[in-house]
Write a protein that holds these residues in place. Sequence first.
Motif, PDB file in Angstrom:
ATOM      1  N   ARG A  52       6.099  -9.084 -12.941  1.00  0.00           N
ATOM      2  CA  ARG A  52       7.161  -9.757 -12.179  1.00  0.00           C
ATOM      3  C   ARG A  52       6.456 -10.630 -11.157  1.00  0.00           C
ATOM      4  NH1 ARG A  52      11.175  -5.976  -9.638  1.00  0.00           N
ATOM      5  NH2 ARG A  52      12.327  -6.318 -11.573  1.00  0.00           N
ATOM      6  N   HIS A  53       6.531 -11.933 -11.367  1.00  0.00           N
ATOM      7  CA  HIS A  53       5.986 -12.890 -10.416  1.00  0.00           C
ATOM      8  C   HIS A  53       6.470 -14.275 -10.795  1.00  0.00           C
ATOM      9  CE1 HIS A  53       2.883 -14.426 -13.244  1.00  0.00           C
ATOM     10  NE2 HIS A  53       2.831 -13.171 -13.657  1.00  0.00           N
ATOM     11  N   GLU A  78       0.815  -1.216   0.000  1.00  0.00           N
ATOM     12  CA  GLU A  78       0.000   0.000   0.000  1.00  0.00           C
ATOM     13  C   GLU A  78       0.846   1.262   0.000  1.00  0.00           C
ATOM     14  OE1 GLU A  78      -3.461   0.271   2.576  1.00  0.00           O
ATOM     15  OE2 GLU A  78      -3.284  -1.886   2.933  1.00  0.00           O
ATOM     16  N   GLU A  79       1.914   1.254   0.766  1.00  0.00           N
ATOM     17  CA  GLU A  79       2.764   2.445   0.842  1.00  0.00           C
ATOM     18  C   GLU A  79       3.341   2.789  -0.525  1.00  0.00           C
ATOM     19  OE1 GLU A  79       6.737   4.083   3.171  1.00  0.00           O
ATOM     20  OE2 GLU A  79       5.954   2.095   3.656  1.00  0.00           O
ATOM     21  N   LEU A  80       3.908   1.796  -1.201  1.00  0.00           N
ATOM     22  CA  LEU A  80       4.452   2.032  -2.541  1.00  0.00           C
ATOM     23  C   LEU A  80       3.345   2.408  -3.511  1.00  0.00           C
ATOM     24  CD1 LEU A  80       6.713   2.043  -4.620  1.00  0.00           C
ATOM     25  CD2 LEU A  80       6.362  -0.427  -4.892  1.00  0.00           C
ATOM     26  N   ALA A 103      15.417  -3.484 -10.460  1.00  0.00           N
ATOM     27  CA  ALA A 103      15.119  -4.209  -9.227  1.00  0.00           C
ATOM     28  C   ALA A 103      14.033  -3.501  -8.421  1.00  0.00           C
ATOM     29  CB  ALA A 103      16.381  -4.368  -8.385  1.00  0.00           C
ATOM     30  N   SER A 104      14.063  -2.189  -8.419  1.00  0.00           N
ATOM     31  CA  SER A 104      13.094  -1.397  -7.669  1.00  0.00           C
ATOM     32  C   SER A 104      11.743  -1.383  -8.370  1.00  0.00           C
ATOM     33  CB  SER A 104      13.602   0.041  -7.528  1.00  0.00           C
ATOM     34  OG  SER A 104      12.569   0.917  -7.182  1.00  0.00           O
ATOM     35  N   GLN A 105      10.697  -1.751  -7.636  1.00  0.00           N
ATOM     36  CA  GLN A 105       9.348  -1.722  -8.213  1.00  0.00           C
ATOM     37  C   GLN A 105       8.993  -0.316  -8.682  1.00  0.00           C
ATOM     38  OE1 GLN A 105       7.738  -3.431  -4.567  1.00  0.00           O
ATOM     39  NE2 GLN A 105       6.472  -4.745  -5.855  1.00  0.00           N
ATOM     40  N   GLY A 111       7.901  -7.902  -3.812  1.00  0.00           N
ATOM     41  CA  GLY A 111       8.639  -7.379  -4.953  1.00  0.00           C
ATOM     42  C   GLY A 111       7.991  -7.628  -6.298  1.00  0.00           C
ATOM     43  N   GLU A 112       6.884  -8.354  -6.310  1.00  0.00           N
ATOM     44  CA  GLU A 112       6.222  -8.613  -7.582  1.00  0.00           C
ATOM     45  C   GLU A 112       5.383  -7.392  -7.995  1.00  0.00           C
ATOM     46  OE1 GLU A 112       3.309  -9.884  -4.492  1.00  0.00           O
ATOM     47  OE2 GLU A 112       5.450 -10.105  -4.736  1.00  0.00           O
TER      48      GLU A 112
END
Length: 163
Positions: A85-86, A8-10, A116-118, A64-65
Amino acid sequence: MPGTDVNEELSRLVARRVAGLSMVRSVRPFPPAKPDRVVARLESDHYPSVVEAVTVDFRFGRAGEFNVVYVEHWSGETWSCRWDRHENPHSDRDHFHPPPDPNNTSREALAAVYPASQSAVVGVVFDALRERYTALWENPDEPTYPSEYGFDPGDGDWPFLRD
């Protein structure tokens, strides 16, 4: 309310970031119809008039997905693609479902290389979208309808695809 595996934060951070882009008309984090996503509606004047509406849905997971779905609504047709990404048994963890129909099961997902960073993936997506609407304006009087579109992974518009 977002699902328990949603970051949620991202998602809220991305909603604020995307809302500040000139090509974005509106952003709704966690709307009732898609409670695990951030849904952005793009400005229609960035596209030829044959494209009636454009949306981008973002979903970011805690592990991270991610899943990003882009959809153009044309006169009775859609042109869409999807960045993912999963973990799955049918393709690489980072993969791309090509346009015009990412749900076409007769085509395999393509291996991709994402940051690497979503949150950095948002930049990859919007770079591709800028390429897309630029390509649409190259011939606005005779656009290639989604049903006529032939995806070419080597056309340069998809630099995140793995060779």
